[in-house]
Write a protein that holds these residues in place. Structure first.
Motif, PDB file in Angstrom:
ATOM      1  N   ILE A   1       0.782  16.331  -0.817  1.00  9.34           N
ATOM      2  CA  ILE A   1       1.463  15.399  -1.677  1.00  9.34           C
ATOM      3  C   ILE A   1       0.982  15.692  -3.094  1.00  9.34           C
ATOM      4  O   ILE A   1      -0.290  15.831  -3.268  1.00  9.34           O
ATOM      5  CB  ILE A   1       0.749  13.844  -1.337  1.00  9.34           C
ATOM      6  CG1 ILE A   1       1.155  13.358  -0.154  1.00  9.34           C
ATOM      7  CG2 ILE A   1       1.149  12.966  -2.435  1.00  9.34           C
ATOM      8  CD1 ILE A   1       0.733  11.831   0.484  1.00  9.34           C
TER       9      ILE A   1
ATOM     10  N   SER B   1       1.638   9.556  -6.678  1.00 11.10           N
ATOM     11  CA  SER B   1       3.090   9.774  -5.963  1.00 11.10           C
ATOM     12  C   SER B   1       2.624   9.392  -4.425  1.00 11.10           C
ATOM     13  O   SER B   1       1.537  10.058  -3.972  1.00 11.10           O
ATOM     14  CB  SER B   1       3.576  10.955  -6.345  1.00 11.10           C
ATOM     15  OG  SER B   1       4.656  11.324  -5.206  1.00 11.10           O
ATOM     16  N   ASN B   2       3.692   9.211  -3.701  1.00 12.29           N
ATOM     17  CA  ASN B   2       3.650   8.991  -2.140  1.00 12.29           C
ATOM     18  C   ASN B   2       4.589  10.035  -1.450  1.00 12.29           C
ATOM     19  O   ASN B   2       4.922  10.192  -0.423  1.00 12.29           O
ATOM     20  CB  ASN B   2       4.119   7.790  -1.577  1.00 12.29           C
ATOM     21  CG  ASN B   2       3.072   6.654  -2.193  1.00 12.29           C
ATOM     22  OD1 ASN B   2       2.121   6.890  -2.697  1.00 12.29           O
ATOM     23  ND2 ASN B   2       3.378   5.174  -1.788  1.00 12.29           N
TER      24      ASN B   2
ATOM     25  N   GLN C   1      -1.132   1.436   0.359  1.00 12.38           N
ATOM     26  CA  GLN C   1      -0.677   2.394   1.579  1.00 12.38           C
ATOM     27  C   GLN C   1       0.114   3.592   1.047  1.00 12.38           C
ATOM     28  O   GLN C   1       1.086   3.343   0.369  1.00 12.38           O
ATOM     29  CB  GLN C   1      -0.093   1.788   2.703  1.00 12.38           C
ATOM     30  CG  GLN C   1       0.188   2.533   3.919  1.00 12.38           C
ATOM     31  CD  GLN C   1       0.597   1.874   5.035  1.00 12.38           C
ATOM     32  OE1 GLN C   1       1.087   0.724   4.972  1.00 12.38           O
ATOM     33  NE2 GLN C   1      -0.153   2.312   6.337  1.00 12.38           N
ATOM     34  N   VAL C   2      -0.235   4.773   1.205  1.00 12.94           N
ATOM     35  CA  VAL C   2       0.327   5.879   0.872  1.00 12.94           C
ATOM     36  C   VAL C   2       1.353   6.523   1.879  1.00 12.94           C
ATOM     37  O   VAL C   2       2.304   6.887   1.708  1.00 12.94           O
ATOM     38  CB  VAL C   2      -0.420   6.986   0.634  1.00 12.94           C
ATOM     39  CG1 VAL C   2       0.042   8.456   0.085  1.00 12.94           C
ATOM     40  CG2 VAL C   2      -1.598   6.616  -0.617  1.00 12.94           C
ATOM     41  N   LEU C   3       0.984   6.401   3.146  1.00 13.36           N
ATOM     42  CA  LEU C   3       1.509   6.928   4.345  1.00 13.36           C
ATOM     43  C   LEU C   3       1.330   6.006   5.560  1.00 13.36           C
ATOM     44  O   LEU C   3       0.231   5.643   5.936  1.00 13.36           O
ATOM     45  CB  LEU C   3       1.156   8.392   4.606  1.00 13.36           C
ATOM     46  CG  LEU C   3       1.808   9.229   5.579  1.00 13.36           C
ATOM     47  CD1 LEU C   3       3.382   9.692   5.216  1.00 13.36           C
ATOM     48  CD2 LEU C   3       0.969  10.605   5.983  1.00 13.36           C
TER      49      LEU C   3
ATOM     50  N   THR D   1       5.971  13.424   0.173  1.00 14.24           N
ATOM     51  CA  THR D   1       5.470  14.429   0.766  1.00 14.24           C
ATOM     52  C   THR D   1       6.179  15.538   1.163  1.00 14.24           C
ATOM     53  O   THR D   1       7.428  15.533   1.068  1.00 14.24           O
ATOM     54  CB  THR D   1       4.981  13.947   2.077  1.00 14.24           C
ATOM     55  OG1 THR D   1       6.318  13.599   2.923  1.00 14.24           O
ATOM     56  CG2 THR D   1       4.177  12.460   2.318  1.00 14.24           C
TER      57      THR D   1
ATOM     58  N   TRP E   1      -4.508   5.598   3.014  1.00 20.24           N
ATOM     59  CA  TRP E   1      -4.504   4.706   1.964  1.00 20.24           C
ATOM     60  C   TRP E   1      -5.118   5.148   0.640  1.00 20.24           C
ATOM     61  O   TRP E   1      -5.897   6.053   0.739  1.00 20.24           O
ATOM     62  CB  TRP E   1      -5.495   3.374   2.269  1.00 20.24           C
ATOM     63  CG  TRP E   1      -4.678   2.662   3.574  1.00 20.24           C
ATOM     64  CD1 TRP E   1      -4.554   3.005   4.890  1.00 20.24           C
ATOM     65  CD2 TRP E   1      -4.093   1.551   3.526  1.00 20.24           C
ATOM     66  NE1 TRP E   1      -3.734   2.187   5.540  1.00 20.24           N
ATOM     67  CE2 TRP E   1      -3.565   1.085   4.513  1.00 20.24           C
ATOM     68  CE3 TRP E   1      -4.008   0.599   2.290  1.00 20.24           C
ATOM     69  CZ2 TRP E   1      -2.896   0.046   5.160  1.00 20.24           C
ATOM     70  CZ3 TRP E   1      -3.018  -0.709   2.555  1.00 20.24           C
ATOM     71  CH2 TRP E   1      -2.713  -1.142   3.902  1.00 20.24           C
ATOM     72  N   ARG E   2      -4.815   4.737  -0.533  1.00 21.12           N
ATOM     73  CA  ARG E   2      -5.270   5.135  -1.770  1.00 21.12           C
ATOM     74  C   ARG E   2      -6.021   3.951  -2.658  1.00 21.12           C
ATOM     75  O   ARG E   2      -5.400   2.937  -2.554  1.00 21.12           O
ATOM     76  CB  ARG E   2      -4.133   6.019  -2.525  1.00 21.12           C
ATOM     77  CG  ARG E   2      -4.333   6.346  -3.935  1.00 21.12           C
ATOM     78  CD  ARG E   2      -3.363   7.002  -4.495  1.00 21.12           C
ATOM     79  NE  ARG E   2      -2.203   6.342  -4.448  1.00 21.12           N
ATOM     80  CZ  ARG E   2      -0.728   6.466  -4.466  1.00 21.12           C
ATOM     81  NH1 ARG E   2      -0.548   7.892  -4.175  1.00 21.12           N
ATOM     82  NH2 ARG E   2       0.098   5.710  -4.410  1.00 21.12           N
TER      83      ARG E   2
END
Length: 738
Positions: free
Chosen positions: A639, A645-646, A606-608, A648, A595-596
């Motif tokens: 990343i 950015s999300n 949520q990022v991943l 990967t 999370w970011r």
């Protein structure tokens, strides 16, 4: 890992008055153990990769010890969470030896370990598992230098039992639980599945169907009269258990037959064969001597009594009435008794106390300063195993609560062995002055300001597990949480030390936990333009909360989200948090992913969504280039432009099981990789000198010590001068960072 000033970890906590109720220096001691690294070897600007085991000695629970029958002074141990190890100097110093193991969690859980003379060569055989599940037979043919996984057919139990057995100690552990019969034939007593036999050198096992009903094996011994008969000690102090006491199983080379030995109590915890005599530790029933040749059985409990449990027994063969018999007790004072006349009279060798400083040191061990009744002879000490050297009758070794103890003068002097590293850690941080802080399960937070040469313990009352460590930017302060280690329903505190670099005067203060008793398991510190500071806390089953410091005073905690950080798994409990020291923060919640926040922790996205398990899910952040590195259960990702950015990119680390990661101040990325299987059984530490641009340039910098220890690493950090790995059950490993 949070990196300001170009790749340096920077999370701040600073003391203020509201919410800081009191000051406590908890059990604060300086310790120098012979197995900690020397200042000369680790202090300084550079050096080759050369890991040493470090941290305070003691903790955890050693289950079994066994002397090498062919090499004088050599001892092998097996622990409940610390795997296997050895001493080559009569137990004065120990080291972990587990190369070839480590790819199975059960390899840390040793219930049986027996060094056997097979035609003039030593074979060390061990049994692993937890309550009869997930176990193996392991072995070493080279004195513990390397280990093999022989079979998964049978399982043992290295930790506490379940009903109807006692749920605590004594446990179903004993050096004797695997025995060599002859040739390629071996027998083994398992936790709850009875007795098994192998006729192909431990590769395949079949159950001996000589019992009906439950069979809980606690000890074994080959017959002094018949090479094809084994004696089996069972635990049966419960009406629901059909099979109890001592049995002989004969005809191992043909059709085995089990025969109960009449008169032996329902519980047999340990057996020693001295000449033609069996000496039997029978728990709360005391001690017996049995002579198979004439079926003579004697109660020789005497002064030991039955107010304690006789749990371990060994000795020296002399004559029928002059045998030296050594007995260890539990569930009362954990004492060591000796008889020089075959059990007619007894002397308590630990009645007048023992030394709690290890051999070669005048400094007491932290574990026994904090828990004096855990020491040998103490009210909370339980003896698990006692063994007398086959080469020196006055040299004995004992496994008991939190330490391995030895004597070289038949019990006149007792000291804990050095180097027995079995402590479990959750987190580690290094500041810019190379002060190391490590969150420990049993000793709160441990601090060293001289590269691991000395260690000191700080904490808050009532709780003992250190989590969520972070230094201030200038390294002059350390924030940490202290939690109850086994659940999330009692205690849960937060503290700040204003002077971790001078740990003898740490000035520890408490800040109220926002949702106590829940546990804070990760923290980050950020600052606003103008000087306001904010603490961000990741809380087990409590989401994310923040607290601000304005004009040197803390305000109130504010709950920011409960969208993630739900109830966490207790196994390897921790949470990885990194930030740019300002508006951007990343959290790896093992239950939901990464999370970011880009607004100082107020809102989160949520990022991943990759979840993670025990010893998985780590972050490292290069804030100057906005690069986030993510260690997932099966790959390491980068990343770019991570604050927005999300997307990967797989960094192609040459392992399928990455674990902890760290960035050093030069921007080099370190990735720990545990063994992936018996065909790839060595631990690895991969380093990429330019992970921001060269994703394939990985070198394995693991040295022989790292491979020998095969550590289950829980966290890692790196400074200009040091690399520190903390583990579950094997202490710390520290190396210069070349």
């Amino acid at each position: 890992m949070n990196l300001n000033f170009r790749h340096m970890k920077r999370i701040v906590f600073i003391i203020s008055m509201p919410f800081l109720f009191w000051t406590c220096t908890k059990e604060f001691f300086s310790r120098k153990d012979s197995k900690t690294p020397s200042q000369e070897s680790l202090e300084g600007s550079s050096g080759n990769i050369a890991f040493v085991q470090s941290g305070p000695v003691g903790g955890g629970y050693p289950n079994v010890v066994t002397w090498d029958p062919n090499i004088p002074g050599t001892i092998y141990y097996g622990a409940d969470i610390g795997g296997t190890g050895r001493s080559t100097n009569y137990g004065k110093d120990f080291e972990a030896v587990a190369q070839g193991l480590g790819y199975e969690e059960s390899h840390q859980k040793i219930a049986a370990l027996n060094a056997v003379d097979v035609n003039g060569s030593t074979i060390i055989v061990g049994g692993t598992g937890y309550r009869g599940l997930g176990g193996e037979v392991i072995s070493s043919l080279d004195g513990g230098d390397s280990w093999s996984h022989d079979s998964s057919d049978i399982a043992f139990s290295a930790q506490n039992s379940s009903a109807p057995l006692p749920k605590g100690r004594p446990r179903s552990t004993d050096p004797s639980l695997i025995q060599w019969v002859s040739g390629t034939t071996w027998v083994a007593g398992t936790y709850k599945e009875g007795v098994w036999i192998s006729t192909d050198d431990r590769t395949n096992w079949s159950r001996l169907n000589v019992f009906s009903g439950d069979v809980f094996v606690r000890a074994m011994a080959m017959s002094p009269d018949d090479t094809n008969t084994v004696y089996v000690g069972l635990w049966g102090d419960d009406a629901s258990i059909e099979n109890k006491g001592l049995w002989s199983i004969s005809n191992l080379d043909s059709t085995p037959i089990a025969t109960k030995v009449s008169g032996v109590p329902d519980v047999v915890e340990s057996i020693a064969v001295l000449g033609n005599r069996l000496y039997i530790a029978c728990g709360s029933f005391g001690v017996r001597r049995y002579v198979p040749s004439n079926n003579n059985l004697s109660d020789i409990t005497g002064g030991i009594g039955t107010a304690v449990m006789s749990t371990a027994i060994h000795g020296v063969k002399r004559t029928w009435n002059t045998d030296r018999v050594v007995v260890g007790t539990a569930e009362g004072n954990g004492d060591i008794w000796v008889s020089e006349d075959s059990g007619t009279t007894w002397t308590n060798t630990t009645a007048t106390g023992v030394s709690i400083s290890p051999w070669g040191s005048s400094e007491n061990l932290i574990v026994f300063e904090k828990h004096g009744n855990w020491a040998l002879g103490g009210a909370k000490c339980d003896v698990a195993a006692v063994q007398v050297s086959p080469h020196n009758p006055d040299a004995w070794v004992v496994c008991s609560t939190s330490a391995i103890w030895t004597t070289d003068d038949a019990g006149t002097t007792w000291k804990p062995g050095n180097g027995f590293q079995i402590l479990t850690y959750r987190d580690v941080e290094i500041n810019s002055s190379d002060v190391i802080a490590a969150g420990n399960v049993d000793h709160d937070v441990l601090i060293s300001n001289n590269a691991g040469f000395e260690w000191n313990s700080i904490g808050l009352p009532s709780v003992t597990t250190g989590h969520a460590l972070t230094f201030s930017p200038d390294g002059t302060e350390l924030a940490f949480s202290d939690n109850e280690r086994d659940n999330n329903t009692s205690e849960g505190k937060f503290g700040v030390s204003s002077s971790p670099d001078t740990p003898l005067t740490p000035n520890v203060n408490e800040i109220v936990n926002p949702v106590s008793p829940k546990r804070i398991v990760g923290t980050a510190w950020i600052s606003f333009p103008g000087g306001t500071n904010r603490l961000i806390a990741a809380i087990d089953d409590g989401g994310i909360s923040t607290i601000d410091r304005i004009n040197q005073s803390w305000t109130n905690w504010t709950s920011r989200t409960t969208s993630f950080m739900g109830a966490q798994s207790n196994g390897g409990l921790r949470c990885s948090i990194v930030s740019n020291g300002s508006s951007t923060i990343f959290i790896y919640d093992r239950k939901t992913g990464v999370w970011r926040s880009t607004d100082y922790g107020v809102t989160w996205g949520q990022v991943l969504s990759t979840t993670a398990g025990e010893d998985q899910g780590y972050l490292a952040y290069d804030s100057s280039d906005d690069l986030l590195y993510v260690s997932t259960p099966d790959q390491v990702l980068r990343i770019d432009n991570a604050s927005t950015s999300n997307t990967t990119q797989n960094l192609s680390v040459p392992t399928g099981k990455p674990g902890a990661i760290a960035l050093d101040p030069s921007g080099r990325l370190l990735v720990y990789a545990k063994p992936v299987g018996s065909g790839n059984s060595d631990s690895a530490l991969y380093r990429n000198n330019a992970p921001d641009g060269n994703q394939n340039a990985w070198n394995n910098i693991a040295d022989n010590t790292l491979r020998r220890v095969a550590p289950p690493v829980t966290d890692m950090d790196a400074s200009d001068n040091l690399i520190v790995l903390v583990t579950s059950g094997k202490g710390m490993l520290i190396s210069p960072n070349n």
